[in-house]
Write an enzyme that holds these catalytic residues in place. Structure first.
Site, PDB file in Angstrom:
ATOM      1  CB  VAL A   1      -0.882  -0.241   1.079  1.00  0.00           C
ATOM      2  CG1 VAL A   1      -1.579   1.285   1.401  1.00  0.00           C
ATOM      3  CG2 VAL A   1      -1.904  -0.853   1.028  1.00  0.00           C
TER       4      VAL A   1
ATOM      5  NE  ARG B   1     -27.119  -9.181  12.829  1.00  0.00           N
ATOM      6  CZ  ARG B   1     -27.751  -9.885  12.049  1.00  0.00           C
ATOM      7  NH1 ARG B   1     -28.487 -11.042  12.861  1.00  0.00           N
ATOM      8  NH2 ARG B   1     -28.008  -9.902  11.140  1.00  0.00           N
TER       9      ARG B   1
ATOM     10  CE  LYS C   1     -24.741 -14.178  -2.466  1.00  0.00           C
ATOM     11  NZ  LYS C   1     -23.412 -14.068  -1.748  1.00  0.00           N
TER      12      LYS C   1
ATOM     13  N   GLY D   1     -16.313 -14.976  -4.731  1.00  0.00           N
ATOM     14  CA  GLY D   1     -15.299 -15.368  -4.342  1.00  0.00           C
ATOM     15  C   GLY D   1     -14.112 -14.615  -4.200  1.00  0.00           C
TER      16      GLY D   1
ATOM     17  N   GLY E   1     -20.725 -28.069   5.415  1.00  0.00           N
ATOM     18  CA  GLY E   1     -20.708 -27.117   5.407  1.00  0.00           C
ATOM     19  C   GLY E   1     -20.998 -26.562   4.119  1.00  0.00           C
TER      20      GLY E   1
ATOM     21  CG  ASP F   1     -25.061 -17.026  -4.586  1.00  0.00           C
ATOM     22  OD1 ASP F   1     -25.269 -16.605  -3.199  1.00  0.00           O
ATOM     23  OD2 ASP F   1     -24.506 -17.140  -4.740  1.00  0.00           O
TER      24      ASP F   1
ATOM     25  CE  LYS G   1     -22.331 -15.616  -5.552  1.00  0.00           C
ATOM     26  NZ  LYS G   1     -22.196 -17.010  -5.089  1.00  0.00           N
TER      27      LYS G   1
ATOM     28  N   GLY H   1     -16.269 -19.503   0.861  1.00  0.00           N
ATOM     29  CA  GLY H   1     -15.401 -19.960   1.587  1.00  0.00           C
ATOM     30  C   GLY H   1     -14.884 -18.886   2.575  1.00  0.00           C
TER      31      GLY H   1
END
Length: 435
Positions: A37, A49, A109, A138, A191, A205, A209, A308
């Site tokens: 950077v 939350r 998205k 991803g 998962g 979804d 996209k 992921g």
């Protein structure tokens, strides 16, 4: 010797699967990131939350806050990273951040596909950056090549697998013969699928996209509501086996394409059969892959982990670096480009091939009558396969290219024939023109 530049301060909204990995990468790669950077990156705070919840990342409790709006409007914050998802409060927080001069990196998205116009307008009016590479596919660098590397080219089509959950399910159905429900249960156990998989298996979804991809590729504003959407819940083991027997595999595809006259675009998400020789057919498990076809660049393929925590965080960090470099240089990244203003044509105008399976009476003249119905709608039949089963038979037809409206009319008339017991399945066929 040049004077060291002051640190750039990052506010993070959300510390779940992706957010926790962003925290980890900022900490573990701090020296490398500072070198890339030109100034250190420091975590100013993390909005969550619930303060007491156990988290994957080792976050200093002093950085945690439940007051997200106060965090994104603080004077000492330069960059806001939003990974909470959903429409609200994400939209309000992003707008508040931009109103206070903060550049934003988002993986959202759903928000960008539903109300990207508002977010892009706020970035423009407030002179801030909006980067969102992590919102699609991803870790795969996809949006920046479309937005920047191909800015001098004319994109004709984007075709790809952009949802890892559905790809895993369909891959298991193909490789093991599993039913949809069994493959879904396995995806959930590993998962790859949520407890409520609706957004994935019903195509929401992927549709979000597809809207983002189409908007960038064709320099036109496209929302999720513009996308024709079908999920995979009706795909059966028999459908998969039939496709396999013909040398095809079924994938949930996002397809964004210019019309032949270049005046409109079609944006659709639905299951389709593709040849096993097609590169997308070899995309296994939860991976994503996207083809981009441009006039000068030709055909490009982007492949990698589409979801992921760590892969998505990698894309987020790439955007943070880009935004940070811009702030140091006093410049901004590219704005939304909608100059072409192409309309999204209805699904009925989309043209492709079709695989139609019919349960029919096994008697003379059936095939001829069925062929008449196809011909009456100008849908040309390429191949026919018939298998007898006592008094009934299964008739499988694959068409040449035809409009979706013509095929829909054909199916409607077939269902009215007394010799047709049932229209067992209708599947689009894609990818025969892509090596």
């Amino acid at each position: 010797m040049s004077k060291a530049k002051p640190a750039l301060r990052v506010a993070l909204l959300g510390c779940g699967v992706v957010g926790s990995q962003v925290v980890r990468l900022l900490r573990e790669q701090a020296d490398d990131l500072a070198a890339r950077v030109g100034a250190p990156l420091e975590l100013a705070g993390v909005a969550v939350r619930r303060l007491g919840r156990k988290r994957d990342a080792d976050v200093d409790p002093a950085l945690l806050t439940t007051d997200a709006e106060a965090l994104v409007t603080r004077d000492d914050v330069d960059i806001v990273v939003e990974v909470i998802g959903g429409i609200e409060p994400a939209r309000s927080l992003i707008l508040a951040a931009m109103a206070h001069g903060k550049s934003v990196v988002s993986a959202n998205k759903a928000l960008l596909a539903e109300d990207g116009a508002t977010i892009h307008r706020a970035a423009r009016e407030n002179g801030t950056d909006l980067y969102f590479e992590a919102s699609v596919a991803g870790a795969i660098p996809l949006l920046r090549p479309l937005r920047e590397s191909l800015a001098g080219d004319r994109v004709r089509r984007v075709l790809g697998i952009v949802n890892g959950t559905t790809n895993y399910i369909l891959d298991k159905m193909d490789s093991t013969g599993a039913s949809f429900n069994d493959a879904l249960e396995e995806a959930q156990a590993l998962g790859y699928a949520e407890a409520d998989p609706t957004a994935d298996v019903e195509g929401f979804d992927a549709a979000a996209k597809a809207a983002i991809l189409a908007g960038i590729a064709f320099h036109s504003r496209v929302t999720a509501a513009d996308v024709h959407r079908e999920g995979i819940t009706e795909i059966t083991a028999a459908d998969v086996a039939s496709a396999k027997g013909m040398g095809y595999v079924i994938k949930l595809l996002a397809i964004c394409a210019r019309s032949d006259d270049g005046r409109s675009v079609g944006v659709r998400v639905h299951p389709a059969m593709i040849p096993r020789s097609h590169p997308l057919a070899g995309v296994r498990e939860a991976y994503n892959a996207v083809f981009v076809e441009a006039e000068s660049a030709g055909r490009l393929m982007f492949y990698g982990a589409g979801a992921g925590g760590a892969p998505t965080a990698s894309a987020v960090l790439g955007d943070i670096v880009a935004v940070a470099r811009n702030r140091i240089a006093g410049t901004r990244g590219p704005e939304e480009s909608t100059y072409a203003d192409l309309k999204v044509h209805p699904m009925g105008d989309s043209v492709t091939r079709y695989h139609v399976s019919l349960d029919v009476a096994d008697k003379p003249g059936v095939l001829a009558r069925v062929a008449e119905i196809f011909a009456s709608h100008d849908v040309s039949i390429q191949t026919v396969r018939q298998e007898g089963r006592g008094d009934d038979a299964q008739l499988v037809l694959v068409t040449h290219r035809a409009s979706d409206a013509a095929l829909s009319g054909t199916i409607k008339d077939l269902r009215d024939l007394n010799i047709v017991r049932a229209v067992a399945s209708v599947m689009r066929v894609e990818g025969d023109d892509t090596p």
